[in-house]
Write a protein that holds these residues in place. Structure first.
Motif, short mmCIF file in Angstrom:
data_model
loop_
_atom_site.label_atom_id
_atom_site.label_comp_id
_atom_site.label_asym_id
_atom_site.label_seq_id
_atom_site.Cartn_x
_atom_site.Cartn_y
_atom_site.Cartn_z
N VAL A 2 -8.48 1.93 4.70
CA VAL A 2 -7.79 2.55 3.58
C VAL A 2 -8.46 3.88 3.25
O VAL A 2 -9.68 3.96 3.13
CB VAL A 2 -7.84 1.62 2.35
N ASP A 3 -7.65 4.93 3.11
CA ASP A 3 -8.15 6.24 2.71
C ASP A 3 -8.08 6.30 1.18
O ASP A 3 -7.01 6.48 0.60
CB ASP A 3 -7.30 7.34 3.33
N TYR A 4 -9.23 6.13 0.53
CA TYR A 4 -9.25 6.07 -0.93
C TYR A 4 -8.92 7.40 -1.59
O TYR A 4 -8.65 7.43 -2.80
CB TYR A 4 -10.58 5.49 -1.42
N ALA A 5 -8.89 8.49 -0.84
CA ALA A 5 -8.47 9.77 -1.40
C ALA A 5 -7.02 9.70 -1.88
O ALA A 5 -6.63 10.38 -2.83
CB ALA A 5 -8.64 10.89 -0.37
N GLU A 6 -6.22 8.83 -1.25
CA GLU A 6 -4.82 8.64 -1.66
C GLU A 6 -4.70 7.99 -3.03
O GLU A 6 -3.62 8.01 -3.63
CB GLU A 6 -4.09 7.75 -0.66
N PHE A 7 -5.77 7.38 -3.50
CA PHE A 7 -5.72 6.59 -4.73
C PHE A 7 -6.57 7.22 -5.84
O PHE A 7 -7.03 6.53 -6.73
CB PHE A 7 -6.19 5.16 -4.43
N PHE A 13 -9.87 2.80 -12.41
CA PHE A 13 -9.52 1.38 -12.33
C PHE A 13 -10.21 0.72 -11.14
O PHE A 13 -10.79 -0.36 -11.25
CB PHE A 13 -8.00 1.22 -12.23
N ILE A 14 -10.12 1.36 -9.98
CA ILE A 14 -10.74 0.82 -8.78
C ILE A 14 -12.23 0.61 -8.99
O ILE A 14 -12.78 -0.45 -8.68
CB ILE A 14 -10.45 1.73 -7.57
N GLN A 15 -12.89 1.59 -9.58
CA GLN A 15 -14.33 1.49 -9.85
C GLN A 15 -14.62 0.35 -10.83
O GLN A 15 -15.57 -0.42 -10.64
CB GLN A 15 -14.85 2.81 -10.39
N THR A 61 1.19 -4.82 1.07
CA THR A 61 2.23 -4.49 0.08
C THR A 61 1.62 -3.90 -1.17
O THR A 61 2.14 -2.93 -1.74
CB THR A 61 3.05 -5.75 -0.27
N ILE A 62 0.48 -4.44 -1.59
CA ILE A 62 -0.22 -3.91 -2.77
C ILE A 62 -0.70 -2.49 -2.48
O ILE A 62 -0.50 -1.58 -3.29
CB ILE A 62 -1.39 -4.83 -3.17
N ILE A 63 -1.32 -2.29 -1.33
CA ILE A 63 -1.79 -0.95 -0.95
C ILE A 63 -0.63 0.04 -0.96
O ILE A 63 -0.72 1.12 -1.55
CB ILE A 63 -2.48 -0.98 0.43
N ASP A 64 0.48 -0.34 -0.33
CA ASP A 64 1.63 0.56 -0.25
C ASP A 64 2.19 0.90 -1.62
O ASP A 64 2.53 2.06 -1.89
CB ASP A 64 2.72 -0.06 0.63
N SER A 65 2.30 -0.08 -2.51
CA SER A 65 2.87 0.21 -3.83
C SER A 65 1.90 1.03 -4.68
O SER A 65 2.33 1.92 -5.42
CB SER A 65 3.27 -1.08 -4.55
N PHE A 66 0.60 0.77 -4.57
CA PHE A 66 -0.37 1.53 -5.36
C PHE A 66 -0.45 2.99 -4.94
O PHE A 66 -0.89 3.83 -5.72
CB PHE A 66 -1.75 0.87 -5.29
N ARG A 67 -0.01 3.31 -3.74
CA ARG A 67 0.02 4.72 -3.30
C ARG A 67 0.89 5.56 -4.22
O ARG A 67 0.65 6.74 -4.41
CB ARG A 67 0.54 4.82 -1.88
N GLY A 68 1.92 4.97 -4.80
CA GLY A 68 2.84 5.70 -5.66
C GLY A 68 2.38 5.88 -7.09
O GLY A 68 2.99 6.62 -7.86
N TYR A 69 1.30 5.21 -7.46
CA TYR A 69 0.83 5.25 -8.86
C TYR A 69 0.55 6.69 -9.32
O TYR A 69 0.92 7.06 -10.44
CB TYR A 69 -0.43 4.40 -9.00
N GLY A 70 -0.07 7.47 -8.47
CA GLY A 70 -0.43 8.84 -8.82
C GLY A 70 0.76 9.75 -9.05
O GLY A 70 0.61 10.86 -9.57
N ARG A 71 1.96 9.31 -8.69
CA ARG A 71 3.16 10.10 -8.98
C ARG A 71 3.64 9.93 -10.41
O ARG A 71 4.48 10.69 -10.88
CB ARG A 71 4.28 9.73 -8.01
N ILE A 72 3.13 8.88 -11.09
CA ILE A 72 3.60 8.63 -12.46
C ILE A 72 2.50 8.74 -13.51
O ILE A 72 2.74 9.22 -14.61
CB ILE A 72 4.32 7.27 -12.58
#
Length: 154
Positions: A2-7, A13-15, A61-72
């Protein structure tokens, strides 16, 4: 891998989750947030906004959906973190708040959560989230924006 730069929008939250679970000796293994999840994990959203799924099935599925979080929403910080152990082996309760900004609206985001996390064989197998979807909708201005950003595959 996983490239955490995407998140980056979710970094506080991750931390918080990584640090909260790391403090519990022998509970969950993993170098980073998504590594903590079993491949067949289920993440439930008890108060899912209209148009969004009430549960996500599977680590990818979780990884894929969380990628969109930064758009909102972009998170600035977390607060009020508490970790509760339970008498049920492998079950931990996390209580926390997040603070940030709606990406397109500029509106403030202040959300409170309770998450019940079940861990088996040193991986998270179930995550049940209790949060207020109206806070998200108010911050982003439209309930469908969340569905589009996080659950449409766009």
């Amino acid at each position: 891998m996983v490239d955490y730069a995407e998140f980056e929008a979710l970094a506080p939250f991750i931390q918080l989750v990584e640090e909260s679970l790391a403090g519990l000796a022998g509970v969950a293994d993993g170098d980073r947030y998504f590594d903590l999840f079993a491949d067949d994990v289920v993440m439930e959203f008890l108060y899912a906004p209209p148009g969004t799924p009430p549960a996500l099935h599977g680590r990818q599925t979780i990884i894929d959906s969380f990628r969109g979080y930064g758009r909102i929403i972009t998170l600035d910080r977390m607060s009020d973190a508490k970790v509760y152990t339970t008498t049920t082996p492998g079950v931990v309760i996390l209580e926390y708040a997040s603070h940030g900004t709606g990406v397109t609206t500029g509106r403030p985001y202040h959300q409170h959560y309770v998450s019940i996390v079940t861990i088996r064989d040193r991986r998270i197998v179930h995550w049940r989230d209790y949060s207020n979807p109206l806070v998200v909708i108010d911050t982003i201005g439209d309930g469908q924006a969340m569905a589009k950003a996080m659950f449409s595959g766009e």
